[in-house]
Design an enzyme around this catalytic site. Structure first.
Site, mmCIF file in Angstrom:
data_model
loop_
_atom_site.group_PDB
_atom_site.id
_atom_site.type_symbol
_atom_site.label_atom_id
_atom_site.label_comp_id
_atom_site.label_asym_id
_atom_site.label_seq_id
_atom_site.Cartn_x
_atom_site.Cartn_y
_atom_site.Cartn_z
ATOM 1 N N LYS A 113 0.810 -1.220 0.000
ATOM 2 C CA LYS A 113 0.000 0.000 0.000
ATOM 3 C C LYS A 113 0.842 1.268 0.000
ATOM 4 O O LYS A 113 0.389 2.309 -0.463
ATOM 5 C CB LYS A 113 -0.955 0.007 1.199
ATOM 6 C CG LYS A 113 -2.085 -0.993 1.041
ATOM 7 C CD LYS A 113 -3.211 -0.725 2.007
ATOM 8 C CE LYS A 113 -4.381 -1.664 1.726
ATOM 9 N NZ LYS A 113 -5.415 -1.608 2.732
ATOM 10 N N LYS A 194 -5.429 -9.265 -6.405
ATOM 11 C CA LYS A 194 -6.616 -9.461 -5.555
ATOM 12 C C LYS A 194 -7.763 -8.529 -5.964
ATOM 13 O O LYS A 194 -7.509 -7.381 -6.310
ATOM 14 C CB LYS A 194 -6.192 -9.169 -4.108
ATOM 15 C CG LYS A 194 -7.206 -9.463 -3.059
ATOM 16 C CD LYS A 194 -6.748 -8.957 -1.696
ATOM 17 C CE LYS A 194 -6.981 -7.483 -1.536
ATOM 18 N NZ LYS A 194 -6.878 -6.962 -0.167
ATOM 19 N N LYS A 197 -11.902 -3.641 -3.030
ATOM 20 C CA LYS A 197 -13.011 -2.689 -3.072
ATOM 21 C C LYS A 197 -12.556 -1.272 -3.392
ATOM 22 O O LYS A 197 -13.338 -0.460 -3.842
ATOM 23 C CB LYS A 197 -13.820 -2.721 -1.772
ATOM 24 C CG LYS A 197 -13.074 -2.318 -0.518
ATOM 25 C CD LYS A 197 -14.022 -2.245 0.655
ATOM 26 C CE LYS A 197 -13.464 -2.818 1.941
ATOM 27 N NZ LYS A 197 -12.093 -2.492 2.299
HETATM 28 P P1 TYM Z 1 -10.601 -5.096 4.213
HETATM 29 O O1 TYM Z 1 -11.510 -3.957 4.533
HETATM 30 O O2 TYM Z 1 -9.553 -4.882 3.191
HETATM 31 O O3 TYM Z 1 -11.433 -6.370 3.785
HETATM 32 C C1 TYM Z 1 -12.521 -6.816 4.556
HETATM 33 C C2 TYM Z 1 -12.596 -8.327 4.574
HETATM 34 O O4 TYM Z 1 -12.735 -8.849 3.239
HETATM 35 C C3 TYM Z 1 -11.698 -9.778 2.973
HETATM 36 N N1 TYM Z 1 -11.303 -9.632 1.557
HETATM 37 C C4 TYM Z 1 -11.277 -10.634 0.672
HETATM 38 N N2 TYM Z 1 -11.558 -11.946 0.788
HETATM 39 C C5 TYM Z 1 -11.421 -12.713 -0.321
HETATM 40 N N3 TYM Z 1 -11.031 -12.215 -1.522
HETATM 41 C C6 TYM Z 1 -10.749 -10.907 -1.675
HETATM 42 N N4 TYM Z 1 -10.376 -10.422 -2.855
HETATM 43 C C7 TYM Z 1 -10.874 -10.053 -0.543
HETATM 44 N N5 TYM Z 1 -10.672 -8.714 -0.353
HETATM 45 C C8 TYM Z 1 -10.939 -8.489 0.950
HETATM 46 C C9 TYM Z 1 -10.561 -9.384 3.893
HETATM 47 O O5 TYM Z 1 -9.681 -10.458 4.135
HETATM 48 C C10 TYM Z 1 -11.323 -8.979 5.129
HETATM 49 O O6 TYM Z 1 -11.679 -10.116 5.883
HETATM 50 N N6 TYM Z 1 -7.527 -4.902 8.103
HETATM 51 C C11 TYM Z 1 -8.817 -5.339 7.652
HETATM 52 C C12 TYM Z 1 -9.975 -4.765 8.410
HETATM 53 C C13 TYM Z 1 -9.904 -4.974 9.896
HETATM 54 C C14 TYM Z 1 -10.191 -6.161 10.594
HETATM 55 C C15 TYM Z 1 -10.062 -5.826 11.966
HETATM 56 C C16 TYM Z 1 -10.535 -7.449 10.182
HETATM 57 C C17 TYM Z 1 -9.623 -4.004 10.809
HETATM 58 N N7 TYM Z 1 -9.721 -4.534 12.045
HETATM 59 C C18 TYM Z 1 -10.249 -6.800 12.941
HETATM 60 C C19 TYM Z 1 -10.720 -8.400 11.177
HETATM 61 C C20 TYM Z 1 -10.583 -8.074 12.532
HETATM 62 C C21 TYM Z 1 -8.989 -4.929 6.203
HETATM 63 O O7 TYM Z 1 -8.406 -4.002 5.746
HETATM 64 O O8 TYM Z 1 -9.933 -5.641 5.547
#
Ligand code: TYM
Length: 329
Positions: A113, A194, A197
């Site tokens: 990032k 990947k 969003k």
């Molecule tokens: P984030 O916001 O990028 O994504 C949210 C969730 O979606 C999953 N994900 C995917 N799974 C499969 N294929 C994909 N292409 C894909 N893109 C995203 C991510 O693995 C995630 O589960 N750091 C985290 C947010 C966070 C969090 C937490 C998660 C903050 N605090 C505590 C769990 C527990 C993040 O940026 O996810």
């Protein structure tokens, strides 16, 4: 016996996409009956990338409505916005003090990032510590996430163990819960990347609120290879990604999908996949359109969610403050 606790969150950046649905939301929905569940919209994390304040505000409410539309039931699960619970930032400070710079330097998501950023912000660097704080604050047993969060989860576990060893048993050590199929859904136009969003090229992603027509167009145009055999292979990343999506949404095994489409053209698989995605997403979209209009319902739900979450967060934080030696107020 108390139920085990699950906690997860999504950053309100960009539009919730099929990757988030398959990797996270769909599992949250099915786990909430069995587990004591907390699902957050992690708006503080979103500040690490540029957000316009009004977009961030609207997106937070929209994400909450999309959680509910995906079947997260506020009667069964706590749904809350991270910034409503100030203990997240406070615990993060304590965890910062036991986290090593070297650990954060190794985080691959930080490297990715920040690669093209001239002025890298400190928030992006310490982001995994805030994530650890989200998880440890609620004494989560399990964290349902996609594969990209595995390294962050590992850090959360290490920080929990380190704190417990230094100050005595305080935190549960959380386990990741990563789906066997669909833990890494790839971009439709660049299947080596990947699905994200926050991707600016909307042809790369299926958003949860895309129209049926958008879904038709995007899947029809999804990049595959020039071959014709429907096989799940590393050398066929585009096709394999479509099979992954198919398998995750239908719970059919990859083997059985390969068998069913033996001798058929890619276009046949794509046509069926379009129907499968539409059948999954169009009820979510229409539910969302109802919920997003009802601001009183959303605000009440969030008030209840943050009250419940704050109560738990306070309990953990006061224990932590006592253990580290802060004087009681
Ligand atoms: P984030 O916001 O990028 O994504 C949210 C969730 O979606 C999953 N994900 C995917 N799974 C499969 N294929 C994909 N292409 C894909 N893109 C995203 C991510 O693995 C995630 O589960 N750091 C985290 C947010 C966070 C969090 C937490 C998660 C903050 N605090 C505590 C769990 C527990 C993040 O940026 O996810």
């Amino acid at each position: 016996m108390d139920r085990k606790i699950i906690l997860s969150g999504i950053q309100p950046s960009g539009n919730l996409c099929l990757g988030n649905y398959i990797g996270a939301l769909k599992n949250w929905e099915s786990l909430q009956d069995e587990y004591d569940s907390i699902f957050l919209v992690v708006d503080m994390h979103a500040l690490t990338s540029t957000q316009s304040p009004s977009n961030l505000r609207n997106r937070c409410l929209s994400f909450v409505a999309q959680y509910v539309a995906c079947g997260i039931d506020p009667e069964k699960s706590i749904i809350a916005i991270q910034s409503h619970i100030h203990e997240h930032a406070e615990l993060m400070w304590v965890l910062n003090s036991i986290c090593y710079i070297g650990e954060l330097n190794r985080m691959t998501q930080f490297k990715d990032k920040s690669k093209n950023q001239k002025n890298k912000n400190v928030g992006l660097f310490t982001y995994p510590v805030l994530m650890a704080s989200d998880i440890l604050l609620y004494q989560a047993d399990l964290v349902p996430v996609g594969a990209d969060q595995k390294q962050h989860l590992e850090l959360s576990r290490n920080l929990a163990v380190r704190f417990n060893n230094k100050y005595s048993e305080t935190f549960k050590v959380p386990e990741p819960f990563i789906p066997k199929v669909g833990s890494r859904i790839m971009s439709l136009q660049d299947p080596l990347k990947k699905m994200s969003k926050s991707d600016e090229n909307l042809n790369n992603i299926i958003s949860l609120l895309d129209t049926d027509n958008d879904i038709r167009k995007k899947i029809s145009r999804a990049v595959t290879d020039s071959g014709s055999e429907i096989k799940y292979l590393k050398e066929k990343p585009g096709l394999s990604n479509l099979i992954d999506i198919y398998a995750s949404l239908t719970k059919e095994s990859i083997k059985s999908i390969e068998n069913n489409y033996q001798g058929k053209m890619y276009s046949v698989l794509k046509k069926d996949l379009i129907e499968i995605i539409i059948n999954n997403l169009s009820p979510i979209r229409s539910e969302y359109n109802k919920i997003i209009k009802d601001k009183t319902y959303l605000n009440d739900l969030l008030k209840k969610g943050s009250d419940n979450a704050s109560y738990r967060a306070r309990k953990t934080l006061s224990k932590v403050y006592r253990k580290v030696g802060f004087v009681k107020k």
